[in-house]
Design a protein around this motif. Structure first.
Motif, PDB file in Angstrom:
ATOM      1  N   ALA A 181       0.823  -1.209   0.000  1.00 39.86           N
ATOM      2  CA  ALA A 181       0.000   0.000   0.000  1.00 39.86           C
ATOM      3  C   ALA A 181       0.857   1.259   0.000  1.00 39.86           C
ATOM      4  N   ALA A 182       2.006   1.197   0.647  1.00 40.90           N
ATOM      5  CA  ALA A 182       2.883   2.361   0.718  1.00 40.90           C
ATOM      6  C   ALA A 182       3.589   2.626  -0.604  1.00 40.90           C
ATOM      7  N   THR A 183       3.997   1.573  -1.283  1.00 40.04           N
ATOM      8  CA  THR A 183       4.799   1.743  -2.502  1.00 40.04           C
ATOM      9  C   THR A 183       3.974   1.758  -3.788  1.00 40.04           C
ATOM     10  N   ALA A 184       2.795   1.162  -3.775  1.00 40.88           N
ATOM     11  CA  ALA A 184       2.006   1.030  -5.003  1.00 40.88           C
ATOM     12  C   ALA A 184       1.716   2.363  -5.702  1.00 40.88           C
ATOM     13  N   PRO A 185       1.396   3.433  -4.969  1.00 35.93           N
ATOM     14  CA  PRO A 185       1.121   4.700  -5.677  1.00 35.93           C
ATOM     15  C   PRO A 185       2.280   5.176  -6.546  1.00 35.93           C
ATOM     16  N   LEU A 186       3.519   4.879  -6.133  1.00 36.48           N
ATOM     17  CA  LEU A 186       4.665   5.314  -6.934  1.00 36.48           C
ATOM     18  C   LEU A 186       4.710   4.572  -8.263  1.00 36.48           C
ATOM     19  N   TYR A 187       4.522   3.252  -8.214  1.00 35.51           N
ATOM     20  CA  TYR A 187       4.547   2.472  -9.448  1.00 35.51           C
ATOM     21  C   TYR A 187       3.374   2.865 -10.346  1.00 35.51           C
ATOM     22  N   HIS A 188       2.220   3.101  -9.742  1.00 31.84           N
ATOM     23  CA  HIS A 188       1.047   3.458 -10.529  1.00 31.84           C
ATOM     24  C   HIS A 188       1.245   4.812 -11.206  1.00 31.84           C
ATOM     25  N   GLU A 189       1.683   5.800 -10.456  1.00 33.12           N
ATOM     26  CA  GLU A 189       1.838   7.146 -11.011  1.00 33.12           C
ATOM     27  C   GLU A 189       2.973   7.226 -12.038  1.00 33.12           C
ATOM     28  N   LEU A 190       4.137   6.653 -11.688  1.00 35.57           N
ATOM     29  CA  LEU A 190       5.314   6.838 -12.527  1.00 35.57           C
ATOM     30  C   LEU A 190       5.418   5.851 -13.689  1.00 35.57           C
ATOM     31  N   LEU A 191       4.909   4.632 -13.501  1.00 31.58           N
ATOM     32  CA  LEU A 191       5.019   3.633 -14.562  1.00 31.58           C
ATOM     33  C   LEU A 191       3.748   3.524 -15.406  1.00 31.58           C
ATOM     34  N   LEU A 192       2.599   3.488 -14.760  1.00 27.49           N
ATOM     35  CA  LEU A 192       1.363   3.295 -15.507  1.00 27.49           C
ATOM     36  C   LEU A 192       0.815   4.601 -16.084  1.00 27.49           C
ATOM     37  N   LEU A 193       0.745   5.625 -15.251  1.00 22.65           N
ATOM     38  CA  LEU A 193       0.193   6.889 -15.719  1.00 22.65           C
ATOM     39  C   LEU A 193       1.232   7.794 -16.361  1.00 22.65           C
ATOM     40  N   ARG A 194       2.517   7.463 -16.159  1.00 20.45           N
ATOM     41  CA  ARG A 194       3.598   8.307 -16.676  1.00 20.45           C
ATOM     42  C   ARG A 194       3.398   9.766 -16.254  1.00 20.45           C
ATOM     43  N   ALA A 195       3.022   9.944 -14.991  1.00 22.55           N
ATOM     44  CA  ALA A 195       2.777  11.285 -14.472  1.00 22.55           C
ATOM     45  C   ALA A 195       4.082  12.054 -14.345  1.00 22.55           C
ATOM     46  N   ALA A 196       3.961  13.366 -14.311  1.00 22.66           N
ATOM     47  CA  ALA A 196       5.142  14.210 -14.145  1.00 22.66           C
ATOM     48  C   ALA A 196       5.756  13.954 -12.772  1.00 22.66           C
ATOM     49  N   PRO A 199       8.051  15.277  -6.309  1.00 15.03           N
ATOM     50  CA  PRO A 199       8.892  14.959  -5.156  1.00 15.03           C
ATOM     51  C   PRO A 199       8.113  14.730  -3.864  1.00 15.03           C
ATOM     52  N   ALA A 200       6.868  15.213  -3.793  1.00 13.71           N
ATOM     53  CA  ALA A 200       6.065  15.029  -2.584  1.00 13.71           C
ATOM     54  C   ALA A 200       5.382  13.661  -2.555  1.00 13.71           C
ATOM     55  N   LEU A 201       5.384  12.953  -3.680  1.00  9.96           N
ATOM     56  CA  LEU A 201       4.675  11.674  -3.760  1.00  9.96           C
ATOM     57  C   LEU A 201       5.168  10.645  -2.756  1.00  9.96           C
ATOM     58  N   PRO A 202       6.473  10.433  -2.575  1.00  8.55           N
ATOM     59  CA  PRO A 202       6.927   9.416  -1.610  1.00  8.55           C
ATOM     60  C   PRO A 202       6.383   9.646  -0.205  1.00  8.55           C
ATOM     61  N   GLY A 203       6.444  10.878   0.275  1.00 10.38           N
ATOM     62  CA  GLY A 203       5.948  11.160   1.612  1.00 10.38           C
ATOM     63  C   GLY A 203       4.446  11.053   1.712  1.00 10.38           C
ATOM     64  N   ARG A 204       3.743  11.487   0.680  1.00 16.23           N
ATOM     65  CA  ARG A 204       2.277  11.430   0.694  1.00 16.23           C
ATOM     66  C   ARG A 204       1.787   9.981   0.720  1.00 16.23           C
ATOM     67  N   ALA A 205       2.383   9.135  -0.095  1.00 14.07           N
ATOM     68  CA  ALA A 205       1.988   7.725  -0.127  1.00 14.07           C
ATOM     69  C   ALA A 205       2.328   7.034   1.190  1.00 14.07           C
ATOM     70  N   ALA A 206       3.477   7.373   1.762  1.00  8.90           N
ATOM     71  CA  ALA A 206       3.879   6.785   3.041  1.00  8.90           C
ATOM     72  C   ALA A 206       2.929   7.198   4.154  1.00  8.90           C
ATOM     73  N   ALA A 207       2.545   8.466   4.168  1.00 14.68           N
ATOM     74  CA  ALA A 207       1.645   8.962   5.206  1.00 14.68           C
ATOM     75  C   ALA A 207       0.289   8.258   5.135  1.00 14.68           C
ATOM     76  N   GLY A 208      -0.207   8.055   3.922  1.00 17.22           N
ATOM     77  CA  GLY A 208      -1.485   7.380   3.766  1.00 17.22           C
ATOM     78  C   GLY A 208      -1.444   5.947   4.268  1.00 17.22           C
ATOM     79  N   ALA A 209      -0.379   5.222   3.909  1.00 14.53           N
ATOM     80  CA  ALA A 209      -0.261   3.830   4.346  1.00 14.53           C
ATOM     81  C   ALA A 209      -0.076   3.745   5.860  1.00 14.53           C
ATOM     82  N   ALA A 210       0.710   4.658   6.423  1.00 19.72           N
ATOM     83  CA  ALA A 210       0.936   4.652   7.863  1.00 19.72           C
ATOM     84  C   ALA A 210      -0.363   4.933   8.613  1.00 19.72           C
ATOM     85  N   ALA A 211      -1.145   5.888   8.125  1.00 20.88           N
ATOM     86  CA  ALA A 211      -2.419   6.215   8.763  1.00 20.88           C
ATOM     87  C   ALA A 211      -3.373   5.020   8.709  1.00 20.88           C
TER      88      ALA A 211
END
Length: 231
Positions: A181-196, A199-211
């Motif tokens: 759950a913590a790492t999946a948003p990075l793969y989804h955004e950067l590999l699947l969606l090819r989003a720009a 730099p805030a994505l790692p912390g945002r995804a981590a915060a969501g999974a931790a919560a």
């Protein structure tokens, strides 16, 4: 993806196995001396060519030429492109890497995500992305990629164990589910969606999974009353 599956003799244009050498025996792994140097040269050449030309641009002959070794050496030890890619991925697990300890679950997950982010931020020009793509073309690479992820998730379970010991998480917790759950948003955004890059994505995804973890989302269900625990 079956980790025991062997790559076929032809993965596509330019990736045929040498007709003179079809020995099905797995590549021998020796350490030290010339053998270790040759392996390092060949794997470095494999990674470089994969990034530059993708899977279709990767051939045993090209790897041998760039590595400065005879083509028969590569055919004998790695057999084909699938063997080269599998060994490149297996070599990535031959390290002493361990997850960082920042003192908190969110901090640890953020540190992990930053490493993932750096590996993926190169997009199509990055080795990590190229290896993931190659896993869809080669059965041997797919198996090795699965082994690599299993190794990394097993090591990262320590992050969840530390958080549980500190009282940040309910016990017991499904460590794999929380880490995914913590790492999946990075793969989804950067590999699947090819989003720009964000730099805030790692912390945002981590915060969501931790919560979610603190809320008990990843708590392992207790077995039904009277059920015999699995061994």
């Amino acid at each position: 993806m079956d980790a025991s599956a062997h790559a076929s003799e032809d993965f596509g244009h330019g990736n045929e196995r040498d007709p003179a050498d079809r020995d099905p025996a797995p590549p021998r792994r020796r350490t030290g001396g010339r053998s270790a140097r040759v392996r390092a040269q060949v794997l470095a050449a494999t990674g470089g060519l994969l990034v530059e030309g993708g899977y279709d641009g990767l051939t045993v002959d090209a790897v041998a030429e760039r590595a400065g070794v005879h083509r028969t050496t590569v055919y004998r030890r790695w057999r084909d492109v699938g063997g080269l890619l599998a060994d490149l991925l297996d070599a990535a697990s031959d390290d002493a890497w361990s997850p960082p300890d920042t003192g908190s679950l969110e901090g640890d997950l953020t540190a992990l995500n930053r490493e993932v982010y750096e590996a993926l931020a190169g997009g199509a020009t990055g080795l990590t992305t190229a290896l993931i793509a190659a896993g869809f073309r080669s059965a041997e690479a797919a198996g090795a990629l699965s082994r690599f992820w299993e190794d990394r998730y097993a090591r990262c379970a320590e992050v969840v164990a530390r958080a549980t010991a500190r009282g940040e998480l309910p016990d017991p917790v499904d460590a794999r589910a929380l880490l995914v759950a913590a790492t999946a948003p990075l793969y989804h955004e950067l590999l699947l969606l090819r989003a720009a890059p964000d730099p805030a994505l790692p912390g945002r995804a981590a915060a969501g999974a931790a919560a979610a973890g603190r809320a008990g989302v990843f708590r392992t269900p207790a077995p039904p009353t009277g059920a015999t625990p699995s061994r």
